[in-house]
Design a protein around this motif. Sequence first.
Motif, PDB file in Angstrom:
ATOM      1  N   VAL A 334       0.837  -1.213   0.000  1.00  9.56           N
ATOM      2  CA  VAL A 334       0.000   0.000   0.000  1.00  9.56           C
ATOM      3  C   VAL A 334       0.867   1.257   0.000  1.00  9.56           C
ATOM      4  N   LYS A 337       2.111   1.919  -3.384  1.00 11.17           N
ATOM      5  CA  LYS A 337       1.018   2.422  -4.216  1.00 11.17           C
ATOM      6  C   LYS A 337       0.766   3.907  -3.971  1.00 11.17           C
ATOM      7  N   HIS A 338       0.776   4.310  -2.689  1.00  5.76           N
ATOM      8  CA  HIS A 338       0.427   5.700  -2.335  1.00  5.76           C
ATOM      9  C   HIS A 338       1.650   6.607  -2.224  1.00  5.76           C
ATOM     10  N   SER A 340       3.487   7.279   0.361  1.00  4.65           N
ATOM     11  CA  SER A 340       3.804   7.657   1.750  1.00  4.65           C
ATOM     12  C   SER A 340       2.651   7.248   2.662  1.00  4.65           C
ATOM     13  N   THR A 342      -0.160   8.157   4.166  1.00  4.79           N
ATOM     14  CA  THR A 342      -1.219   9.158   4.166  1.00  4.79           C
ATOM     15  C   THR A 342      -2.479   8.597   4.814  1.00  4.79           C
ATOM     16  N   GLU A 344      -5.349   8.272   3.375  1.00  2.00           N
ATOM     17  CA  GLU A 344      -5.943   7.346   2.415  1.00  2.00           C
ATOM     18  C   GLU A 344      -5.186   6.017   2.400  1.00  2.00           C
ATOM     19  N   ALA A 345      -3.862   6.083   2.571  1.00  2.00           N
ATOM     20  CA  ALA A 345      -3.052   4.861   2.534  1.00  2.00           C
ATOM     21  C   ALA A 345      -3.416   3.902   3.666  1.00  2.00           C
ATOM     22  N   ASP A 348      -6.406   2.008   3.144  1.00  2.00           N
ATOM     23  CA  ASP A 348      -6.308   1.065   2.037  1.00  2.00           C
ATOM     24  C   ASP A 348      -5.619  -0.236   2.461  1.00  2.00           C
TER      25      ASP A 348
END
Length: 495
Positions: A334, A337-338, A340, A342, A344-345, A348
């Motif tokens: 994850v 994908k992101h 850092s 965050t 939202e990370a 996820d």
Amino acid sequence: MWIYFVLAAALLPVYWFRDRYAYWQKRGVPHLPGRFPFGNLQNLNSQHLSALAKRQYEQLKSPGRKLGGIFFFINPVAMALELDFVRDVLIKDFQYFHDRGLYYNEKDDPLTAHLLSLEGAKWKYLRSKLTPTFTSGKMKMMFPTVTAVAERFQQSLGAEAGKMQEIEIKDFLARYTTDVIGTCAFGLECNSLQDPQAKFRVMGRKAFPQGLLTLLKIFFGLMFRDVARWFGMRVLNKDVSDFFMGAVRDTIEYRETNNVRRNDFMDLLIELKNGDPSQEDQSDRLTFNQTAAQAFLFFAAGFETSSTVMTFCLFELANNQTLQDKARQNVIDVLKKHGSMTYEAVHDMKYLENCIHESLRKYPPIVNVFRNVTKPYKVADTDIVLDKRCQVMIPVHAIHHDPAYYPDPERFDPDRFEPEQTALRHPMTFIPFGDGPRSCIGLRFGMMQARIGMAHLLLKFRFRLGARVSVPLEIDPSSLVLSPKGGMWLNVEKI
């Protein structure tokens, strides 16, 4: 004549107690016989309440049976056995069950008069005012603060791992959540990660005293609230109360004097205390004591429950390296994908979330949920009528360990919380935060700090069981919140 009078005076209490213990029998409700003076609260010095309630649940449960009767001291308690009845109590018929029935004493123990224990209109008003603090937008604003504490936590654990082979991780996690809550609720640097004897950490521990006498006092307040208030019974030690009242007073004075705004929980409480200057009616303003009580609840509930969930999750992952590797890889994938860590990370990281949920299933910090009957209630599809002020107990831990809902319930299996598995179960099979209008208001915050903390730990460390940890895990019978006996000693290796 005097002899008859003395005999009558001696026998009257006996008949009264026998009548109390015939309560469920008279109503035709299957029940467990109670014994004076503790009813069915037997052997609490040798077993945790979760184990006691689970055994009672298994004894009473039968196909089609909605509830069973037990006794706490001399008071009847209805134990919920069927999931639709649990849903009715928590959600569908909430108007009959809107109070928890917890003991609080605004006069002698003001910090106990918080959102968790308040009733009726006071609870409804506070809940509506405090709910905006815990929206996803507010959580996103607090995310950088929590992440900064998690990074310090990661560094502190790394330094400790270089000195010791085994680390008592439960206390370390409690220091992390203490610093998080202290920062978000009070805007203060508690520094308990650097100093285990920091004042906030010491008082946090004292806010959750252990021992049989403490448990009995809490149950006495639960069952005999009016009597306990008449005697001026306190739940919190006076030094704990004085410390938190002082911390809230100092924080409010500093912010108001220096016009400091942090967009945190304390800011909202200050607004509720001061009211809207443009309104003539200021009757809804919080008093200082009410303000302090809400701040204390956020602190006490936030640090203890989240650290407990993370403790048990690390224990299970340390006991199964394959699952730990899978959770770690989920964090790594994850972040790639992101880019850092965050907001939202961390949301996820679905497998990590499954691990936390499975930990909450197997080890719910609050093992039973209580509701007071506020007016006579006829249980659906039965002839049973629950009287006003009767208590209903929802055995969360027992439901979470029922093999009818979770096959092989003692096995730690995060895949139980894959969406397709969750969709097959009744929603009341997973209620670590309660449900309905009185569900845990801090759910989002608690999950956020647990996700952030676990992600930082798995990224940098590997955990293995220490020599002092027994499998299966032994639960401390003297602890109100589910807690491992003797602490949680893990081998921590830097990756």
